[in-house]
Motif scaffolding. Structure first.
Motif, PDB file in Angstrom:
ATOM      1  N   LEU A 138      10.144  46.095 -32.831  1.00 46.82           N
ATOM      2  CA  LEU A 138      10.353  46.281 -31.152  1.00 46.82           C
ATOM      3  C   LEU A 138       9.177  45.972 -30.613  1.00 46.82           C
ATOM      4  N   ASN A 139       7.891  46.137 -31.096  1.00 46.80           N
ATOM      5  CA  ASN A 139       6.564  45.895 -30.390  1.00 46.80           C
ATOM      6  C   ASN A 139       6.263  44.668 -30.675  1.00 46.80           C
ATOM      7  N   ASP A 140       6.754  43.800 -31.241  1.00 45.26           N
ATOM      8  CA  ASP A 140       6.116  42.324 -31.452  1.00 45.26           C
ATOM      9  C   ASP A 140       5.882  41.740 -30.112  1.00 45.26           C
ATOM     10  N   TYR A 186      12.497  38.868 -34.278  1.00 38.95           N
ATOM     11  CA  TYR A 186      11.514  39.877 -34.870  1.00 38.95           C
ATOM     12  C   TYR A 186      10.880  38.937 -35.651  1.00 38.95           C
ATOM     13  N   GLY A 187       9.310  39.475 -35.714  1.00 36.25           N
ATOM     14  CA  GLY A 187       8.563  38.755 -36.752  1.00 36.25           C
ATOM     15  C   GLY A 187       7.963  37.457 -36.387  1.00 36.25           C
ATOM     16  N   CYS A 208      13.096  40.449 -25.791  1.00 29.41           N
ATOM     17  CA  CYS A 208      13.155  41.733 -25.359  1.00 29.41           C
ATOM     18  C   CYS A 208      12.218  42.776 -25.055  1.00 29.41           C
ATOM     19  N   GLY A 209      10.925  42.510 -25.319  1.00 30.58           N
ATOM     20  CA  GLY A 209       9.996  43.455 -25.328  1.00 30.58           C
ATOM     21  C   GLY A 209       9.553  44.228 -23.888  1.00 30.58           C
ATOM     22  N   GLU A 210       9.875  43.161 -22.939  1.00 33.42           N
ATOM     23  CA  GLU A 210       9.650  43.677 -21.396  1.00 33.42           C
ATOM     24  C   GLU A 210      10.448  44.589 -21.033  1.00 33.42           C
TER      25      GLU A 210
END
Length: 426
Positions: free
Chosen positions: A264-266, A249-250, A271-273
């Motif tokens: 999570l929406n980064d 993240y970040g 793993c965002g997809e």
């Protein structure tokens, strides 16, 4: 002279028994952590059905709060600020020829320097190779007098003397090399789950970070650093945030992780997809020091399909080989064969499963072929043995004839004579 003798005895005992006396200096202060470690979960956390957010392994229970006092908390916080200032605000000094870095973007919250640091700082290497306690002592000594923390020394009982940001080193490049080397080792000790790096209680990992020389007043906001005592609390959170790059993240917010939703929406969340976007650092799977240095991090995503696993190398879900990982349960005599999403237990080639006995048996055809091959081998050995005996008798008869004078010795070739004599002298 007595001191020299004592030192020689200690070094001899260390060599013979593998003891590390230097790591036992503060052993009495660390006894409290033995109880803490006994309660720690060693199993890998499953992301399924978990509404809480954590990207590192967590410790259950509410009995690990402020009652447990880490004797090195003060030192670790200073080291944490010293190395976090590098992680979140520093640039690669190997390719920067001015002290100003205002036109460059920091990136070490994403990864260690690329390419890796080939010449590590010897002061750090010498201390950290002896163990985590000498390592902490060395980095704390440097951080406590660094120009990077000059503004906040007063908060730790020191005079707020202004130094150059790279003090006590000769230039910013040496400071860069020192902190990269220190980050390598401290991240590795964190992944090795060394007790002393656990910070139980209510923490603010980034308190005073904006006061460091590199920060220039900029803040890092990470809701994970505001750790509260709960059953989902990770006692290694601060250590990971200070010392290790965040492979989850970040990445697109310059290290800022203000909320779970934002994390999570980064857009660079690996793993965002996926349907479940939670990303988890691979606990216990990043213990290879050289792999850490080369940014070969193991992290995992929650793959929807059963039997699939996330591959950090390819950045998508691949079939998990249960046979290779030895995560299967097959009856005795059967072997594991991997299938897409699962595995199956079968008999070895040339064997079949007897339904009555549920045991693997050799095929009749294979038995016959094996028997024929064995018989053929025996026949070949018998023929070879007869040839050897016949040859020996021939040479023996030849020698007898020569001795009796029936065969003139000059009619026998030299190689044949030499062979005869060799056999005779055996």
């Amino acid at each position: 002279m007595e001191k020299v003798s004592i030192l020689i005895i200690i070094l001899t005992i260390e060599y013979l028994f593998g003891l590390k006396f230097i790591e036992c200096v503060k052993v009495n202060e660390l006894k409290t952590f033995k109880r803490l470690r006994q309660n720690e979960h060693r199993t890998r956390r499953s992301l399924k059905g978990n509404i809480d957010f954590s990207w590192v392994e967590r410790v259950p229970g509410n009995n690990i709060g402020d009652a447990i006092l880490n004797p090195l908390t003060k030192q670790l916080r200073i080291i944490g600020l010293f190395l976090a200032a590098h992680k979140y605000f520093e640039v690669d000094r190997r390719y920067t020829f001015t002290e100003s870095s205002q036109f460059e973007k920091p990136k070490f919250y994403k990864h260690f320097p690329i390419p890796r640091l080939r010449k590590r700082h010897q002061a750090v290497v010498g201390a950290c190779e002896m163990g985590y306690l000498p390592c902490i002592e060395e980095i704390f000594k440097t951080a406590n007098h660094s120009g990077s923390l000059a503004k906040i020394h007063k908060n730790f009982g020191k005079n707020a003397i202004r130094y150059a940001s790279y003090h006590p080193f000769k230039d910013s490049q040496e400071l860069f090399r020192y902190r990269v080397t220190a980050s390598y080792y401290m991240c590795w000790f964190t992944e090795m789950r060394e007790d002393v790096l656990a910070l139980p209680g209510t923490n603010n990992c980034f308190k005073d970070l904006n006061e460091t020389e590199e920060a220039g007043g900029k803040k890092i906001e990470d809701f994970r650093s505001e750790v509260k005592i709960s059953g989902d609390y990770s006692i290694f959170t601060c250590a990971y945030l200070w010392f290790c790059p965040d492979s989850c993240y970040g990445k697109s917010s310059r290290g800022n992780v203000k909320s779970k939703e934002e994390a999570l929406n980064d857009r660079l969340n690996p793993c965002g997809e996926l349907q479940k976007k939670d990303c988890l650092w691979g606990i216990g799977k990043n213990k290879n020091f050289e792999d850490l240095v080369r940014n070969k991090f193991n992290y995992s995503c929650d793959c929807e399909s059963e039997g699939m696993a996330w591959s950090p190398m390819y950045s998508f879900c691949v079939d998990r080989d249960e046979c290779y990982e030895e995560d299967y349960d097959c009856p005795t005599g059967q072997i594991c064969r991997n299938t897409v999403g699962s595995y199956m237990c079968t008999c070895r080639t040339g064997y079949y499963l007897d339904k009555k006995t549920t045991q693997c048996k050799r095929h009749d055809l294979l038995n016959a072929a094996a028997a024929a091959a064995l018989e053929r081998k025996k026949t070949e050995k018998a023929v070879e043995k007869k040839k050897e005996e016949k040859g020996s008798l021939y040479f023996l008869k030849l020698l007898v004839d020569i001795v009796r004078g029936h065969c003139s010795i000059h009619t026998v070739s030299k190689p044949l004579l030499a062979l005869c004599l060799t056999l005779l002298l055996r």
